[in-house]
Design an enzyme around this catalytic site. Structure first.
Site, PDB file in Angstrom:
ATOM      1  CG  ASP A 118      40.351  49.580  44.263  1.00  0.00           C
ATOM      2  OD1 ASP A 118      40.944  48.907  43.395  1.00  0.00           O
ATOM      3  OD2 ASP A 118      39.795  49.075  45.260  1.00  0.00           O
ATOM      4  CG  HIS A 133      36.068  39.854  46.749  1.00  0.00           C
ATOM      5  ND1 HIS A 133      35.319  40.720  46.019  1.00  0.00           N
ATOM      6  CD2 HIS A 133      36.612  40.579  47.749  1.00  0.00           C
ATOM      7  CE1 HIS A 133      35.405  41.924  46.537  1.00  0.00           C
ATOM      8  NE2 HIS A 133      36.192  41.879  47.578  1.00  0.00           N
ATOM      9  CG  ASP A 163      32.179  51.980  45.879  1.00  0.00           C
ATOM     10  OD1 ASP A 163      33.234  52.571  46.174  1.00  0.00           O
ATOM     11  OD2 ASP A 163      31.811  50.937  46.446  1.00  0.00           O
ATOM     12  CG  ASP A 206      36.245  48.816  44.179  1.00  0.00           C
ATOM     13  OD1 ASP A 206      35.158  48.260  43.931  1.00  0.00           O
ATOM     14  OD2 ASP A 206      36.765  48.809  45.314  1.00  0.00           O
ATOM     15  CD  GLU A 238      37.297  52.396  46.715  1.00  0.00           C
ATOM     16  OE1 GLU A 238      37.574  51.182  46.721  1.00  0.00           O
ATOM     17  OE2 GLU A 238      36.159  52.841  46.965  1.00  0.00           O
ATOM     18  CD  GLU A 292      40.378  48.967  48.609  1.00  0.00           C
ATOM     19  OE1 GLU A 292      40.680  47.929  47.977  1.00  0.00           O
ATOM     20  OE2 GLU A 292      39.294  49.539  48.505  1.00  0.00           O
ATOM     21  CG  ASP A 308      33.697  38.387  43.864  1.00  0.00           C
ATOM     22  OD1 ASP A 308      32.892  38.443  44.810  1.00  0.00           O
ATOM     23  OD2 ASP A 308      34.543  39.278  43.621  1.00  0.00           O
ATOM     24  CG  HIS A 312      37.937  53.547  50.315  1.00  0.00           C
ATOM     25  ND1 HIS A 312      38.434  52.276  50.371  1.00  0.00           N
ATOM     26  CD2 HIS A 312      36.648  53.422  49.912  1.00  0.00           C
ATOM     27  CE1 HIS A 312      37.487  51.417  50.013  1.00  0.00           C
ATOM     28  NE2 HIS A 312      36.392  52.101  49.724  1.00  0.00           N
ATOM     29  CG  ASP A 365      32.167  52.956  49.794  1.00  0.00           C
ATOM     30  OD1 ASP A 365      32.683  53.698  48.940  1.00  0.00           O
ATOM     31  OD2 ASP A 365      32.452  51.763  49.938  1.00  0.00           O
ATOM     32  CG  MET A 405      44.137  42.739  42.656  1.00  0.00           C
ATOM     33  SD  MET A 405      42.463  42.443  43.293  1.00  0.00           S
ATOM     34  CE  MET A 405      41.742  44.071  43.162  1.00  0.00           C
ATOM     35  CE  LYS A 461      34.357  52.097  52.809  1.00  0.00           C
ATOM     36  NZ  LYS A 461      33.433  51.088  52.250  1.00  0.00           N
TER      37      LYS A 461
HETATM   38  C1  GLT Z   1      34.308  46.181  48.457  1.00  0.00           C
HETATM   39  C2  GLT Z   1      35.002  47.452  48.879  1.00  0.00           C
HETATM   40  C3  GLT Z   1      36.129  47.780  47.975  1.00  0.00           C
HETATM   41  C4  GLT Z   1      37.237  46.783  48.023  1.00  0.00           C
HETATM   42  C5  GLT Z   1      36.855  45.475  47.505  1.00  0.00           C
HETATM   43  C6  GLT Z   1      37.971  44.500  47.724  1.00  0.00           C
HETATM   44  S1  GLT Z   1      35.340  44.903  48.017  1.00  0.00           S
HETATM   45  O1  GLT Z   1      33.470  46.437  47.372  1.00  0.00           O
HETATM   46  O2  GLT Z   1      34.065  48.511  48.913  1.00  0.00           O
HETATM   47  O3  GLT Z   1      36.619  49.053  48.206  1.00  0.00           O
HETATM   48  O4  GLT Z   1      38.271  47.252  47.194  1.00  0.00           O
HETATM   49  O5  GLT Z   1      37.786  43.693  48.832  1.00  0.00           O
HETATM   50 MN    MN Z   2      38.192  49.341  46.661  1.00  0.00          MN
HETATM   51 MN    MN Z   3      34.568  52.031  47.969  1.00  0.00          MN
END
Ligand code: GLT
Ligand code: MN
Ligand code: MN
Length: 381
Positions: free
Chosen positions: A252, A61, A264, A294, A224, A188, A64, A227, A262, A95, A190
């Site tokens: 992702d 980002h 991850d 991600d 993702e 993306e 970041d 998501h 979420d 990216m 979600k």
């Molecule tokens: C954040 C989110 C991710 C996104 C990122 C990009 S930031 O961590 O949960 O899914 O891809 O903005």
């Molecule tokens: Mn993501």
């Molecule tokens: Mn996520």
């Protein structure tokens, strides 16, 4: 077939195109109930370590790397230093994305904020992030609408919000064209979190939305895994639809259990069969972009655990890729697929009651096929 013991098979190499967000390995383990448990890792440190582990590059980002209140001169110095680090470790930045969710000014959204002042600020911030991406050689710009949503529908008309969202993205593609940047945008989706409900909550919704934009050819998706699962969907089918439309610009990779926040999770760490079919789809497709992780390490981990997480993400991808090869080379699986194909091709046309009855009565032999795949994934074939 016995599982191979060749150690190099699971050793990641730059040509595997593995990338990680600075925010992923840099995740300090904060959650809504507890504070950070790990120290801040500098971007330079992350690049060095990921390159040693065999990654191809990093993503980021804007904030970041460059603090939100940095002056242009400070930005240029940070970027120049970072480019030196990237060159030293031969790491790419394919990216870049923009943070439109952390700062409190975005608490009611960015492109869909009810305030035109905030919307304009968000667009300008995204353009500056594109400049940063261009400076780092990125050709994909991801847009995750972190706070593009609502808790109460009383707040905004969702049709108005979509119109604002469209205006925002149109402004960005206009900028790409104007600046002649070799950059495409990947949206993306979600379904929720951090907002109660996010607009355009699935990849399918994003794909339909893209068709309404001024420059649809410049916009694709960044699905993702987690998501899609949060929305109760099958990530394999989401990615397949994106591929079908020529819109898989980026991806992702992570993992997620159904009906949870979420998470991850480390790629391929939870849903082994689902992950296998996702890797199979990617490897059998013409997608040759980054395999972008991600996700983040469990909150229980120290920095060493973070590097185990990164190493494990890449090794798992390679292990799934090997499983795909074994699937393709497994005589019994291929014979089963062939038999099913034959039966489909040779079954009668449905032009008489007897022929229709034949199709009613036939079995598809998917139980046996799935069992073979299950045993393959359990290392028994
Ligand atoms: C954040 C989110 C991710 C996104 C990122 C990009 S930031 O961590 O949960 O899914 O891809 O903005
Ligand atoms: Mn993501
Ligand atoms: Mn996520």
């Amino acid at each position: 077939m016995v599982m191979t013991k060749d150690a190099t098979l699971l050793t990641p190499k730059p040509e595997d195109r593995f990338t990680f967000g600075l925010w992923t390995v840099g995740n300090r383990g904060r959650d809504p109930f507890g504070d950070a448990v790990r120290p801040t890792l500098s971007p330079a440190n992350i690049v060095r370590k990921l390159s040693q582990l065999g990654a191809y590059g990093v993503t980021l980002h804007d904030n970041d790397l460059v603090p939100m209140d940095a002056t242009l001169a400070q930005r240029d110095r940070i970027v120049a230093e970072f480019r030196t680090v990237l060159a030293d470790y031969q790491m790419a930045v394919p990216m870049v994305t923009v943070n439109l969710f952390y700062d409190p000014v975005f608490k009611d959204g960015a492109f869909t904020s009810a305030s035109s002042a905030v919307r304009q600020f968000a667009i300008n911030k995204a353009k500056a992030a594109m400049d940063l991406g261009h400076a780092l050689g990125a050709n994909i710009f991801v847009l995750w609408g972190g706070r593009e949503g609502v808790e109460t529908e009383a707040a905004k008309d969702p049709r108005q919000a979509l119109a604002w969202y469209r205006e925002g993205i149109n402004a960005l593609t206009e900028y790409v064209v104007q600046q002649k940047y070799a950059m495409r945008i990947a949206l993306e989706a979600k379904p929720n979190e951090p907002r109660g409900d996010l607009y355009l909550s699935t990849t399918g919704a994003m794909l339909a939305f893209i068709a309404t934009l001024d420059h649809p050819e410049l916009v694709g998706v960044n699905p993702e895994v987690a998501h899609a699962k949060m929305a109760g969907l099958n990530p394999v089918h989401e990615v397949a639809q994106a591929l079908d439309q020529g819109k898989l610009f980026h991806i992702d990779l992570n993992d997620q259990r159904l009906a949870r926040y979420d998470q991850d999770l480390r790629f391929g760490s939870d849903d082994i069969k689902g992950t296998f079919y996702l890797v199979k789809l990617l490897e059998e497709s013409d997608y040759n972009g980054p395999r972008h992780f991600d996700a983040h390490a469990y909150r229980t981990e120290d920095v060493e655990g973070v590097w185990q997480f990164a190493r494990g993400s890449m090794r798992s991808y390679l292990a799934y890729r090997e499983a795909v090869k074994r699937f393709q080379q497994d005589n019994e699986i291929q014979a089963a697929l062939h038999a099913i194909e034959q039966m489909n091709a040779q079954g009668p046309t449905l032009d008489s009651p007897e022929h229709i009855e034949w199709w009613r009565q036939r079995g598809y032999a998917y139980e046996a096929l799935d069992q073979l795949v299950t045993e393959l994934l359990l290392g028994m074939r």
